[in-house]
Design an enzyme around this catalytic site. Structure first.
Site, PDB file in Angstrom:
ATOM      1  CB  CYS A   2       0.598 -74.145 -49.376  1.00  0.00           C
ATOM      2  SG  CYS A   2      -1.331 -75.160 -49.325  1.00  0.00           S
ATOM      3  NE  ARG A  27       2.526 -69.396 -46.295  1.00  0.00           N
ATOM      4  CZ  ARG A  27       2.205 -68.366 -46.521  1.00  0.00           C
ATOM      5  NH1 ARG A  27       2.501 -67.162 -46.437  1.00  0.00           N
ATOM      6  NH2 ARG A  27       0.904 -67.983 -47.695  1.00  0.00           N
ATOM      7  CD1 TRP A  75      -2.820 -76.193 -43.109  1.00  0.00           C
ATOM      8  CD2 TRP A  75      -4.693 -76.076 -44.445  1.00  0.00           C
ATOM      9  NE1 TRP A  75      -3.969 -76.386 -41.898  1.00  0.00           N
ATOM     10  CE2 TRP A  75      -5.272 -75.735 -42.706  1.00  0.00           C
ATOM     11  CE3 TRP A  75      -5.518 -75.724 -45.683  1.00  0.00           C
ATOM     12  CZ2 TRP A  75      -6.032 -76.246 -42.470  1.00  0.00           C
ATOM     13  CZ3 TRP A  75      -6.926 -75.544 -44.811  1.00  0.00           C
ATOM     14  CH2 TRP A  75      -7.057 -75.700 -42.982  1.00  0.00           C
ATOM     15  CG  ASN A 101       0.868 -71.745 -51.733  1.00  0.00           C
ATOM     16  OD1 ASN A 101       1.041 -73.070 -52.124  1.00  0.00           O
ATOM     17  ND2 ASN A 101       1.505 -70.682 -51.561  1.00  0.00           N
ATOM     18  N   GLY A 102      -3.931 -71.994 -52.947  1.00  0.00           N
ATOM     19  CA  GLY A 102      -5.027 -71.465 -53.592  1.00  0.00           C
ATOM     20  C   GLY A 102      -5.614 -72.177 -53.468  1.00  0.00           C
ATOM     21  CD  GLU A 502      -6.057 -63.202 -29.074  1.00  0.00           C
ATOM     22  OE1 GLU A 502      -4.837 -63.491 -29.738  1.00  0.00           O
ATOM     23  OE2 GLU A 502      -7.064 -63.626 -29.621  1.00  0.00           O
ATOM     24  CE  LYS A 506      -3.261 -66.016 -29.353  1.00  0.00           C
ATOM     25  NZ  LYS A 506      -4.450 -65.914 -30.272  1.00  0.00           N
ATOM     26  CD  GLU A 509      -4.889 -69.257 -31.852  1.00  0.00           C
ATOM     27  OE1 GLU A 509      -5.571 -68.826 -33.686  1.00  0.00           O
ATOM     28  OE2 GLU A 509      -4.334 -68.916 -31.618  1.00  0.00           O
ATOM     29  CG  HIS A 525     -28.020 -64.220 -19.684  1.00  0.00           C
ATOM     30  ND1 HIS A 525     -29.113 -63.780 -18.760  1.00  0.00           N
ATOM     31  CD2 HIS A 525     -26.870 -63.593 -18.445  1.00  0.00           C
ATOM     32  CE1 HIS A 525     -29.248 -63.023 -18.034  1.00  0.00           C
ATOM     33  NE2 HIS A 525     -28.176 -62.179 -17.971  1.00  0.00           N
ATOM     34  CE  LYS A 624       1.145 -65.321 -38.049  1.00  0.00           C
ATOM     35  NZ  LYS A 624       0.523 -65.345 -36.271  1.00  0.00           N
TER      36      LYS A 624
END
Length: 629
Positions: A2, A27, A75, A101-102, A502, A506, A509, A525, A624
């Protein structure tokens, strides 16, 4: 998650609010809205589901005018994305508007009580209760709940009933919040409160700005104030007063805003992610600037805030982080154990906060985060602080909560990272962790000559990354070939196992392709069962001491008809015998390979996402700064 913006001053608020919300898009959000009070005292709210462009279109039909206002990007946590659930929310019968926010953990109990008292709820959010609580406190002439703290004069004294109402409201909340309240009958004041959710106030001439972080302030002011937990700010055009829940009025420190307009503009690039990938040579220089000492063959850090003897006695390090920062921590584990000989454990912050591991007084805990606001990492840090452990931060955002609450730490100086998928922060974190390994190694067994050699390699790193960026066209061609695949495997060994993780993250995402990273030897395995002609395997294979082992893994994939994409060092003549899809990068020492080898993986994810028509900088469901658990 948010984003909050606010303005009070001598110009139309909507101009800053919309510009600020656009700068906070990184964000993550699914709806947005603004509220303002015009010269006649009318409180107007316009909000809508979807992108800020939708809000701008709605504002053309339902404008909000006034020189005081608030804005928000939401969000979704409680209630699906919708116009009704978007912020700002109205408190009482049009008494005030709030943005939040929160997460409020006890909102359901409060909501039921307020509903029984006749308050009408228009949304399914937890945030709406805050406006009603403040309105209820005002209606009932809220007493001060400052626990005996001295009362403030000035603007805070003038608006004492508003401050007391906000205090009474937030005293009932359990959870996290960053709140800005706008009062219909008081069109000359904004009140902010913060607990666990960032809030920054910009100080101008005859105006003040509010935001979730400093990015919207760029170009408007060079002076900012970071609000701390349990603080309330009373803001008029010309004054700013800050009070603490327990201490009453407190003096606020004004900091210089060290960003410029170029750092938050696209600068000719199609996306922020691409811009930030190409900024990495400079961000690495910034991370190393002033921190390498040739005279002592070591790294120098000014903010660790621990004595030399304490640092020499460290016999164990815990690195705690989430997401991309957790992958950087894995790189740190390899390099610190290799160069410094100190045992390192890497912990998911979301798990560490609920575990009770034995941590001795010679253990050092590093919290690694780009934003400095990551909720799980902050909670893990606070738990370690509560138990008296030594905590330090590796962070990119000056003045962030984690930077403030740790004993000390190291700033990345990577510059603003606006693309949701982290790129330059990851490589800067790996670089800082490598310098940290050098620092601890030189305190122990690492020789002067070895230290100087590491410094030489570090100084060459930005140039090597610059060369690695030259693979862009080759990566794009490979992306065109494999853009329609729905599953990828990423494989590497030793230092490049975290690189594989990583790279897979990426791709997930920003392109929404399923991808998994593994140590190459683990392929047999289980993951090898996934190999077919529509599942590419991306190998990270530098010419290190396990090169032949990884080549054997590639042979196994080849034998089963699996496509192979190989990230290799320049001059490799063997891998081309197994695949034509090769991306070359400059050779570097093994402890720097994750930094250079990650460049083509970032570009591969970027180009595939673009080709698939994905929103690269604002991928669905992601934010973010993850400020909720």
């Amino acid at each position: 998650m948010c984003g909050i913006v606010g303005y009070i001053g001598h110009r139309e608020a909507s101009q800053f609010l919309i510009e600020g919300l656009r700068r906070l898009e990184y964000r993550g959000y699914d709806s947005s809205g603004v509220a303002a009070i015009d010269s006649s005292g009318s409180l107007s709210v316009t909000k809508t589901q979807g992108r800020i462009d939708n809000l701008v279109a709605r504002l053309a039909e339902e404008p909000v005018a006034g020189k005081i206002g608030v804005g928000h990007t939401r969000w979704a946590t409680h209630g699906q994305p919708s116009d009704e659930n978007a912020h700002p929310h109205i408190g009482g019968p049009d008494v005030l508007a709030i943005v939040h926010n929160g997460v409020i953990e006890n909102y359901q109990q409060i909501k039921e009580r307020l509903a029984s008292e006749g308050y009408e709820f228009r949304s399914a959010t937890d945030s709406e209760i805050i406006g009603h609580l403040i309105s209820d406190a005002l209606k009932n002439n809220a007493p001060s709940v400052s626990n005996g703290a001295p009362q403030a004069g000035g603007a805070a004294g003038t608006y004492a009933p508003l401050v007391a109402a906000v205090q009474q409201a937030i005293s009932q909340l359990r959870g996290t919040y960053g709140i800005v309240a706008l009062f219909r009958e008081h069109p000359d004041v904004l009140i902010c409160a913060r607990l666990g959710s960032p809030m920054v106030i910009g100080v101008g001439e005859g105006e003040h700005f509010i935001a979730s972080d400093a990015t919207p302030m760029v170009g408007h002011t060079e002076k900012i104030v970071y609000l701390a937990d349990h603080e309330i700010a009373v803001i008029t055009r010309d004054t700013l007063q800050v009070m603490h829940r327990d201490q009453g009025h407190v003096e606020h420190a004004i900091h210089a805003l060290e960003q410029d307009g170029d750092s938050v503009s696209l600068g000719g690039y199609a996306h922020y992610m691409l811009k930030e990938i190409h900024e990495q040579p400079q961000s690495l220089r910034n991370a190393m600037r002033g921190r390498l000492s040739d005279d002592d063959a070591t790294a120098v850090f000014g903010g660790l805030n621990l004595g030399t003897q304490q640092l020499r006695q460290v016999d164990r390090i815990i690195l705690t982080a989430c997401g991309t920062s957790w992958h950087a921590a894995l790189v740190g584990e390899y390099v610190i154990e290799e160069l410094a000989g100190i045992p390192v454990e890497v912990e998911y912050a979301s798990e560490l906060r609920y575990r009770n591991p034995p941590i001795g007084d010679k253990t050092l805990v590093f919290a690694i985060t780009q934003s400095g606001e990551t909720a799980d990492t902050l909670a893990a840090l606070r738990e370690c602080n509560r138990k008296g452990h030594h905590t330090l931060a590796i962070c990119n955002v000056v003045g962030s909560t984690i930077a403030q609450e740790s004993e000390g730490g190291i700033y990345l100086h990577a510059g603003p990272e606006i693309g949701v998928a982290s790129t330059k922060a990851f490589t800067a974190q790996c670089t800082v962790l490598t310098m940290l390994a050098l620092f601890f190694g030189r305190q122990r067994h690492l020789s002067f000559g070895a230290g100087r050699a590491i410094i030489r390699h570090l100084r060459q790193l930005p140039e090597q990354v610059e060369k690695a960026l030259g693979c862009d066209e080759a990566v794009r061609r490979i992306a065109e070939k494999y853009q329609h695949c729905d599953n990828f495997l990423y494989l590497g060994r030793q230092y490049n196992f975290p690189t594989a993780l990583e790279g897979a993250l990426k791709l997930k995402e920003i392109s929404y392709i399923h991808a998994e990273g593994y140590p190459a030897a683990e392929m047999k395995h289980g993951p090898i069962a996934l190999v077919d002609d529509n599942t590419p395997s991306v190998f990270v294979i530098p010419p290190d001491f396990v090169y032949e082992k990884v080549m054997a893994n590639m042979e196994e994939i080849k034998a089963r008809g699996g496509p192979i994409i190989a990230i290799v060092s320049e001059g490799d003549t063997e891998v081309c015998k197994l695949t034509e899809d090769i991306i070359e990068v400059p050779p570097v020492d093994d402890f720097l390979e994750p930094i250079v080898m990650s460049i083509p993986l970032q570009l591969l994810a970027y180009h595939i996402a673009v080709l698939r028509g994905c929103d690269v900088d604002k991928p669905r469901n992601l934010a973010k700064s993850v400020t909720v658990e």
